[in-house]
Enzyme design. Structure first.
Site, PDB file in Angstrom:
ATOM      1  N   ASP A 363      18.472  14.100  66.418  1.00  0.00           N
ATOM      2  CA  ASP A 363      18.124  14.163  64.996  1.00  0.00           C
ATOM      3  C   ASP A 363      19.293  13.648  64.157  1.00  0.00           C
ATOM      4  OD1 ASP A 363      17.175  15.604  62.347  1.00  0.00           O
ATOM      5  OD2 ASP A 363      15.536  15.905  63.756  1.00  0.00           O
ATOM      6  N   ASP A 364      19.422  14.131  62.966  1.00  0.00           N
ATOM      7  CA  ASP A 364      20.401  13.673  61.972  1.00  0.00           C
ATOM      8  C   ASP A 364      21.841  13.763  62.495  1.00  0.00           C
ATOM      9  OD1 ASP A 364      21.499  12.984  59.587  1.00  0.00           O
ATOM     10  OD2 ASP A 364      20.630  14.625  58.433  1.00  0.00           O
ATOM     11  N   TRP A 408      16.265   9.911  65.234  1.00  0.00           N
ATOM     12  CA  TRP A 408      15.975  10.221  63.822  1.00  0.00           C
ATOM     13  C   TRP A 408      16.561   9.128  62.919  1.00  0.00           C
ATOM     14  CZ3 TRP A 408      19.137  10.964  59.581  1.00  0.00           C
ATOM     15  CH2 TRP A 408      18.658  11.733  58.509  1.00  0.00           C
ATOM     16  N   ASP A 475      12.519  10.292  58.490  1.00  0.00           N
ATOM     17  CA  ASP A 475      12.659  11.393  57.531  1.00  0.00           C
ATOM     18  C   ASP A 475      12.806  10.850  56.108  1.00  0.00           C
ATOM     19  OD1 ASP A 475      12.982  13.988  56.647  1.00  0.00           O
ATOM     20  OD2 ASP A 475      14.653  14.464  57.970  1.00  0.00           O
ATOM     21  N   GLY A 518      10.454  18.435  56.063  1.00  0.00           N
ATOM     22  CA  GLY A 518       9.308  19.113  56.650  1.00  0.00           C
ATOM     23  C   GLY A 518       8.060  18.317  56.336  1.00  0.00           C
ATOM     24  N   ASP A 537       9.567  22.490  58.096  1.00  0.00           N
ATOM     25  CA  ASP A 537      10.813  22.986  58.689  1.00  0.00           C
ATOM     26  C   ASP A 537      10.672  24.454  59.059  1.00  0.00           C
ATOM     27  OD1 ASP A 537      12.148  20.634  58.591  1.00  0.00           O
ATOM     28  OD2 ASP A 537      13.207  21.043  56.718  1.00  0.00           O
TER      29      ASP A 537
HETATM   30  C1  DGJ Z   1      14.714  17.525  57.276  1.00  0.00           C
HETATM   31  C2  DGJ Z   1      13.770  17.627  58.451  1.00  0.00           C
HETATM   32  O1  DGJ Z   1      12.615  18.273  58.069  1.00  0.00           O
HETATM   33  C3  DGJ Z   1      14.496  18.348  59.590  1.00  0.00           C
HETATM   34  O2  DGJ Z   1      13.629  18.499  60.681  1.00  0.00           O
HETATM   35  C4  DGJ Z   1      15.721  17.579  59.979  1.00  0.00           C
HETATM   36  O3  DGJ Z   1      15.355  16.337  60.524  1.00  0.00           O
HETATM   37  C5  DGJ Z   1      16.625  17.392  58.767  1.00  0.00           C
HETATM   38  N1  DGJ Z   1      15.914  16.818  57.665  1.00  0.00           N
HETATM   39  C6  DGJ Z   1      17.805  16.517  59.107  1.00  0.00           C
HETATM   40  O4  DGJ Z   1      18.575  16.260  58.021  1.00  0.00           O
END
Ligand code: DGJ
Length: 767
Positions: A363-364, A408, A475, A518, A537
């Site tokens: 992810d991030d 991500w 995202d 989310g 989220d």
């Molecule tokens: C918001 C997303 O909803 C999360 O799952 C995650 O990817 C964060 N951003 C990362 O910054």
């Protein structure tokens, strides 16, 4: 034939619905019927009679017809300033500078498939048929094309409108909706999905009284206003009654209005939000609206949902993953946030693999100076400290573990503290003469600019082509501010779709998951590119019952990202059983959002067993016929998914009442004649949750804080009783009387220890 036209009568048929309208003597299109399937015949009984009119009526043309009042007539489209005072689907400054406009039937044609749109994503057409009705303003050469695409099997009719200006002078669009639909009043309840981050898709139900209900969002489709809406006629339930559903294939700001007029007519309009909207159309130019999706079912809300589910799966979602079971993923976000190294990621991946995960998602935090959310967005250089072997090296190592690798991105945004922003501050959306407003410390890149779109497409594509990436999470963590007008917002969305098309259309093998803080951008426009969307989220299963349950009204289970996370939950502090976290996420595109090392050995073992079970039911859960089952108890939620040979039933007790020892589970949709085997999925009970209550079943007293209890809890579990039957469909549908629930009068290993938040997952297999 799903479309027939004869003597000015237009008839559209799907398997279970009929849509009828007819040209009036003046050339307006009078709506006669949308609803239950009716045979061909004289439609006279469907027409409102016009012997006289009401006291305050404005008569369209008194000499020609003294009772022809547009306000009283159900219409397919309406103009402005000619006596219809309901919500107009269009507001346009005409060549004479006035807003008065009046569209009359000019011509029509029928085409096979769905004619291609120029700027926006649309349903895929296939064997559909499309009716295109062209209307012309009574005075100026300004044309309106109304598109009706009929998807017979899915019981869906899509509608959209295109405005063409053939006049020498430009016209100015203030508002242009995709459709306008007039129905008779049936004391409707309007259902929308609304609220906020970590509380997405809550079902809001409002009775429709005189006046207008508005469902909208500003910027893009948002947590606070999903574009979908339902109208349930008085008395409709989950399984019975007339229900209409509406949605838009659009991710921009949207508005749907439902108005009950004095004449007892209900008008629904939907499309691009007219908020700050100004769009000039010069001679020869056209403006196309997003495609709207309409469905009707006489089988209640579940019928409406099932129509939408089939339509989204068959006609909206595309790519290699369209109908493929989604891989079980493990995402590092909640396990690591921004703090990770290659080794810690590989440890996580290895542990995920041991549990049965098939895809590891980084992810991030992998690029630039992205160690917090204040820096790095906009940059694509990999952080060499975190990933010394780059993304390619990490991806290869993940692949060697026997897992796919996913990544991500948040390409639409930029932090001030980024190389991109330092080089191109003008690429961010901001007004030159005002201090910008930030969201999550970031600005949005101006996707209306070609150089910005090119930058994103080149950088993302390069990574996708050089690393073994099978999945992308896209995202978008803020709402739009500092924009010029509504036209800019629309152009932004067009630019966004262009970026997605250029990146993902040539790479259909990539599974794309949309995300916006989310479930902030959960819509059909997204689903034309992303096969699934992160629903929220918030992974607390009790909250997810509301979120996924709400989404299930309009979107299929296969599109909802749903993960198992730790308990107590990071946002609600709720401590839910692992079996319930699993069972609720099983009705989604399933994954883990945790570090397995935070689970006890016995929890890990249990989770592994659950994932193993999941592989056997995933196809049914994700792609089966989904229904919400009314239980009559607000604290019991029940869902069911059904494929050809298998039915999976989820039942969650959100609050366990005292002294309720007899429980009955209702199952639907089985063949009464066939024989089925029913078995309940394992539901482990971890001993620490019982504290000193264990003294009732053990010969010794164990204190709830003792080391012994913690040690036992690490390695041993109890099991809730597992129901198992072999019976005919008729017998199972008569209600399954469960083994007794614990109510404090004693303990038996044949009883259910079903406290608050407990669940039951039943698998019913045809023999
Ligand atoms: C918001 C997303 O909803 C999360 O799952 C995650 O990817 C964060 N951003 C990362 O910054």
């Amino acid at each position: 034939m799903s479309i027939t036209v004869s003597e000015g009568l237009f008839r559209l048929d799907t398997a279970e619905s009929t849509y009828l309208f007819q040209k009036t003597a003046f050339g307006h299109l009078e709506s006669l019927h949308y609803g239950r399937k009716i045979p061909v015949g004289d439609p006279e009984s469907l027409r409102f009679k016009r012997e006289l009119t009401h006291g305050s009526a404005v008569i369209y043309d008194e000499q020609a017809d003294p009772v022809y009042c547009l306000d009283d007539i159900p219409l397919e489209w309406s103009g402005v300033g000619k006596g219809d005072f309901r919500t107009p689907p269009i507001e346009i400054r005409m060549p004479d500078g006035s807003f008065t406009c009046d569209f009359l039937l000019d011509s029509y044609r029928v085409e096979s498939g769905a004619p291609k749109m120029e700027t926006l994503p649309q349903s895929t057409g296939g064997e559909a048929q499309t009716l295109i009705v062209t209307m012309k303003d009574a005075v100026f050469p300004v044309y309106l094309d109304l598109y009706y695409t009929v998807y017979e099997a899915e019981n869906v009719i899509t509608r959209r409108a295109v405005l063409r200006n053939e006049a020498k002078e430009p016209v100015l669009l203030r508002e242009m909706m995709s459709y306008s639909l007039d129905l008779c009043d049936r004391s409707y309840t309007v259902t929308t999905l609304s609220t906020a981050w970590i509380r997405e898709a809550q079902v809001i139900e409002r009775p429709l009284k005189a006046g207008t209900i508005v469902n909208e969002s500003i910027g893009h489709s948002q947590h606070s206003g999903n574009p979908a809406l339902a109208l349930a006629a008085c008395g409709a339930t989950e399984n019975d009654g007339d229900v209409y559903g509406f949605n838009l294939i659009y991710s921009g700001n949207h508005r749907t209005t439902v108005e009950l007029s004095a004449a007892g007519l209900v008008r629904v309009t939907g499309g691009v939000n007219p908020h700050c909207f100004l769009w000039e159309l010069k001679q020869g130019e056209r403006f196309e609206t997003p495609e709207a999706v309409l469905t009707y079912s006489c089988r209640g809300k579940n019928g409406m949902s099932q129509n939408f589910h089939a339509f989204v799966q068959n006609r909206v979602v595309r790519g290699d993953w369209q109908k493929q079971e989604r891989p079980i993923l493990i995402n590092d976000w909640e396990a690591c946030f921004f703090q990770f190294r290659q080794n810690s990621l590989l440890r996580l991946a290895r542990q995920g693999k041991k549990l049965g995960c098939e895809l590891f998602v980084l992810d991030d935090g992998w690029f630039g100076a992205r160690n917090t959310d204040t820096a790095g967005l906009g940059d694509y250089t990999v952080n060499p400290k975190k990933l010394p072997n780059g993304l390619e090296g990490l991806g290869e190592r993940v692949n060697r573990l026997g897992m796919r690798f996913g990544l991500w991105f948040e390409p639409e945004n930029v932090n001030d503290d980024s190389d991109l922003y330092r080089a191109h501050p003008d690429w961010a959306i901001q007004r030159p003469n005002r201090a910008p407003s930030l969201g999550r410390h970031q600005k949005i890149l101006d996707l209306t600019r070609k150089e910005v779109r090119d930058y994103i497409v080149e950088n993302v594509s390069k990574i996708l082509d050089t690393c073994p990436i099978a999945y992308v999470k896209w995202d978008m963590n803020r709402k739009v501010s500092d924009f010029t007008d509504g036209a800019f917002l629309h152009r932004y969305v067009i630019g966004y779709y262009e970026v997605l098309s250029r990146i993902f259309r040539p790479r259909p093998q990539i599974l794309l998951e949309g995300c916006a803080s989310g479930g902030g951008r959960f819509d059909l426009g997204q689903l034309c590119f992303a096969q699934q969307i992160w629903a929220s989220d918030d992974t607390d299963p009790i909250e997810r019952l509301k979120i996924q349950g709400g989404l299930s009204l309009f979107y299929p289970v296969s599109t909802m990202g749903a993960h198992v996370s730790l308990a107590p939950h990071q946002q609600t502090l709720r401590n839910t059983p692992l079996s319930t976290r699993f069972a609720v996420a099983a009705f989604g595109a399933f994954g883990l959002e945790l570090d397995p090392k935070d689970l006890t050995p016995i929890e890990r073992k249990s989770l592994k067993g659950m994932l193993n079970t999941y592989r056997k039911i995933r196809k049914t859960c994700q792609f089966g016929r989904f229904s919400r089952i009314e239980t009559g108890d607000p604290h019991i939620v029940q869902w069911q998914a059904q494929s050809e040979k298998q039915t999976v039933v989820l039942r969650v007790k959100t609050l366990a009442p005292a002294a309720q020892w007899n429980d009955v589970v209702e199952v639907r949709g089985l063949d009464p004649e066939k024989t089925y085997a029913l078995r309940q999925v394992e539901s482990p009970l971890f001993v620490s949750g019982f504290g000193t209550l264990l003294k009732h079943i053990l010969p010794v007293t164990i204190r709830s804080y003792s080391h012994l209890l913690l040690a036992v809890n690490k390695h041993f579990r109890m099991d809730d009783y597992r129901e198992s039957y072999r019976a005919s469909g008729a017998q199972l549908m008569a209600g399954i009387r469960l083994h007794r629930s614990f109510i404090g009068t004693g303990y038996s290993d044949k009883m259910h220890m079903q406290g608050d938040y407990s669940s039951m997952l039943l698998i019913i297999t045809e023999e």
